[in-house]
Design a protein around this motif. Structure first.
Motif, short mmCIF file in Angstrom:
data_model
loop_
_atom_site.label_atom_id
_atom_site.label_comp_id
_atom_site.label_asym_id
_atom_site.label_seq_id
_atom_site.Cartn_x
_atom_site.Cartn_y
_atom_site.Cartn_z
N THR A 42 -9.73 -23.07 -8.44
CA THR A 42 -11.09 -23.50 -8.11
C THR A 42 -11.65 -22.70 -6.94
O THR A 42 -12.83 -22.31 -6.95
CB THR A 42 -11.10 -25.00 -7.76
OG1 THR A 42 -10.71 -25.75 -8.91
CG2 THR A 42 -12.48 -25.46 -7.31
N GLN A 43 -10.81 -22.43 -5.94
CA GLN A 43 -11.28 -21.64 -4.80
C GLN A 43 -11.67 -20.23 -5.23
O GLN A 43 -12.73 -19.71 -4.84
CB GLN A 43 -10.20 -21.59 -3.72
CG GLN A 43 -9.96 -22.92 -3.05
CD GLN A 43 -8.85 -22.87 -2.02
OE1 GLN A 43 -9.04 -22.32 -0.92
NE2 GLN A 43 -7.70 -23.42 -2.36
N ILE A 44 -10.84 -19.60 -6.03
CA ILE A 44 -11.14 -18.24 -6.50
C ILE A 44 -12.39 -18.23 -7.37
O ILE A 44 -13.28 -17.38 -7.21
CB ILE A 44 -9.95 -17.65 -7.29
CG1 ILE A 44 -8.69 -17.58 -6.40
CG2 ILE A 44 -10.31 -16.29 -7.86
CD1 ILE A 44 -8.77 -16.60 -5.27
N GLU A 45 -12.47 -19.17 -8.30
CA GLU A 45 -13.59 -19.18 -9.23
C GLU A 45 -14.91 -19.50 -8.53
O GLU A 45 -15.94 -18.91 -8.84
CB GLU A 45 -13.32 -20.19 -10.35
CG GLU A 45 -12.21 -19.74 -11.30
CD GLU A 45 -11.94 -20.75 -12.40
OE1 GLU A 45 -12.42 -21.90 -12.29
OE2 GLU A 45 -11.24 -20.39 -13.37
N THR A 46 -14.88 -20.43 -7.58
CA THR A 46 -16.11 -20.78 -6.87
C THR A 46 -16.52 -19.68 -5.91
O THR A 46 -17.67 -19.21 -5.92
CB THR A 46 -15.94 -22.10 -6.11
OG1 THR A 46 -15.58 -23.13 -7.03
CG2 THR A 46 -17.23 -22.49 -5.40
N ASP A 55 -22.27 -25.91 -11.90
CA ASP A 55 -21.07 -25.35 -11.28
C ASP A 55 -21.19 -23.83 -11.36
O ASP A 55 -21.32 -23.27 -12.46
CB ASP A 55 -19.82 -25.84 -12.02
CG ASP A 55 -18.52 -25.41 -11.35
OD1 ASP A 55 -18.55 -24.48 -10.52
OD2 ASP A 55 -17.48 -25.99 -11.69
N VAL A 56 -21.15 -23.16 -10.22
CA VAL A 56 -21.32 -21.70 -10.22
C VAL A 56 -20.20 -21.00 -10.99
O VAL A 56 -20.37 -19.85 -11.41
CB VAL A 56 -21.41 -21.14 -8.79
CG1 VAL A 56 -22.65 -21.67 -8.08
CG2 VAL A 56 -20.15 -21.44 -7.99
N ALA A 57 -19.07 -21.67 -11.17
CA ALA A 57 -17.97 -21.08 -11.94
C ALA A 57 -18.24 -21.11 -13.44
O ALA A 57 -17.54 -20.44 -14.20
CB ALA A 57 -16.67 -21.81 -11.64
N ALA A 84 -23.81 -22.57 -17.59
CA ALA A 84 -24.53 -23.61 -16.86
C ALA A 84 -25.37 -23.02 -15.73
O ALA A 84 -26.52 -23.42 -15.49
CB ALA A 84 -23.56 -24.64 -16.31
N LEU A 85 -24.81 -22.03 -15.02
CA LEU A 85 -25.54 -21.40 -13.93
C LEU A 85 -26.72 -20.60 -14.47
O LEU A 85 -27.80 -20.59 -13.86
CB LEU A 85 -24.61 -20.51 -13.12
CG LEU A 85 -25.22 -19.87 -11.87
CD1 LEU A 85 -25.71 -20.93 -10.90
CD2 LEU A 85 -24.21 -18.94 -11.19
N THR A 86 -26.54 -19.94 -15.60
CA THR A 86 -27.65 -19.20 -16.22
C THR A 86 -28.82 -20.13 -16.53
O THR A 86 -29.98 -19.82 -16.24
CB THR A 86 -27.18 -18.51 -17.51
OG1 THR A 86 -26.14 -17.57 -17.19
CG2 THR A 86 -28.32 -17.77 -18.19
N ALA A 87 -28.51 -21.30 -17.10
CA ALA A 87 -29.56 -22.26 -17.42
C ALA A 87 -30.23 -22.78 -16.16
O ALA A 87 -31.47 -22.96 -16.12
CB ALA A 87 -28.96 -23.41 -18.23
N HIS A 132 -21.22 -14.34 -10.82
CA HIS A 132 -22.09 -14.93 -11.85
C HIS A 132 -23.56 -14.93 -11.41
O HIS A 132 -24.44 -14.49 -12.16
CB HIS A 132 -21.64 -16.36 -12.14
CG HIS A 132 -20.35 -16.45 -12.88
ND1 HIS A 132 -19.67 -17.64 -13.03
CD2 HIS A 132 -19.60 -15.52 -13.51
CE1 HIS A 132 -18.57 -17.43 -13.72
NE2 HIS A 132 -18.50 -16.15 -14.02
N ALA A 133 -23.82 -15.43 -10.21
CA ALA A 133 -25.20 -15.50 -9.74
C ALA A 133 -25.83 -14.11 -9.63
O ALA A 133 -26.99 -13.90 -10.01
CB ALA A 133 -25.26 -16.22 -8.39
#
Length: 264
Positions: A113-117, A67-69, A73-76, A124-125
């Motif tokens: 969820t919309q804001i975080e995604t 989950d990009v939020a 998890a995204l780092t891994a 984050h990416a």
């Protein structure tokens, strides 16, 4: 129109968030056909596996569930992707969520969820890959929306998050000055994707009046246009005269558009 000169035109490893469907999937197909390695990142492992089958499951294709939020998890996921296919030189942040609803009836969890995604997922990416790409060279492409330029009835969190990507891209271009990293942002129109199919039944009549019933673009056509304009060095990618006009003159035109709709 501002031009990019920092990023290579032929990527070796493309990381696409939201790559299991829609525009992200179409871009993955395009770059795989060109010989690049591609990593898809999305929340659903099942949909990633289905996307991999559609793309031929070749050795240059990888996929990671995250989950990009979720920054950790995204780092891994990105670390695993670079371990498998080498350093990323093209990041495309296509992960996005839209759930139309007027504010009074809105579920705040869905709004969050919309804001975080849409916004935090892109931040984050970009943060995870920034240092390496700034040193090596590369390009980040943020997928915004035509909804960044005008407020739509029932789309408040979505419009806000997509408009915020404009400020994000502008700010990060300043930070990237003097590095080998380029920042692009694109503003697709309605695109024939599973997300649009889920969105349309929730779209209000008021939003329909403003957005009209223009036939959506195909995901492949959007992907081709993004690639074409990136190859020309565009840092801002628009689709059609209407969206270009809103991008350039929206601050002048929006008051008249809103008054016209209010009168109707």
């Amino acid at each position: 129109m501002r031009l990019l000169r920092a990023a290579p035109l032929t990527p070796s490893h493309v990381i696409i968030t939201g790559g299991s469907s829609g525009i992200g999937l179409a871009l993955a197909r395009l770059y795989l056909e060109r010989g690049a390695s591609v990593t898809l990142i999305a929340r659903s492992a099942k949909r990633l596996q289905e996307a991999a089958v559609l793309l031929g499951n070749g050795p240059k294709l990888g996929h990671q569930s995250a989950d990009v939020a979720d920054f950790q998890a995204l780092t891994a996921a990105i670390a695993a992707a670079e371990s498998q296919h080498g350093p990323c030189d093209l990041l495309i942040t296509s992960a996005g969520v839209v759930r139309p609803s007027p504010l009074q009836a809105m579920d705040v969890t869905e709004a969050r969820t919309q804001i975080e995604t849409n916004l935090l997922g892109t931040i984050h990416a970009a943060k995870i890959l920034w240092s390496g790409m700034a040193d090596r060279g590369g390009r980040m492409v943020f997928v915004s929306s035509g909804a960044a330029f005008i407020g739509l009835h029932g789309y408040a969190p979505y419009c806000a998050s997509k408009a915020a990507l404009v400020g994000l891209a502008d700010s990060l271009r300043q930070e990237a000055a003097g590095t080998r990293l380029g920042i692009s942002i694109c503003f697709p129109p309605d695109t024939d994707t599973p997300q649009l199919a889920a969105e349309l039944p929730l779209r209000s009549p008021e939003a329909e009046k403003l957005m009209g019933r223009v036939a959506p673009w195909s995901a492949d056509d959007v992907a081709t246009e993004i690639d074409r304009q990136l190859a020309r060095g565009r840092s801002e990618i628009h689709f059609g005269l209407t969206l270009w006009f809103l991008a350039r003159f929206g601050s002048l035109a929006r008051p008249f558009i809103y008054r016209f709709l209010a009168a109707r």
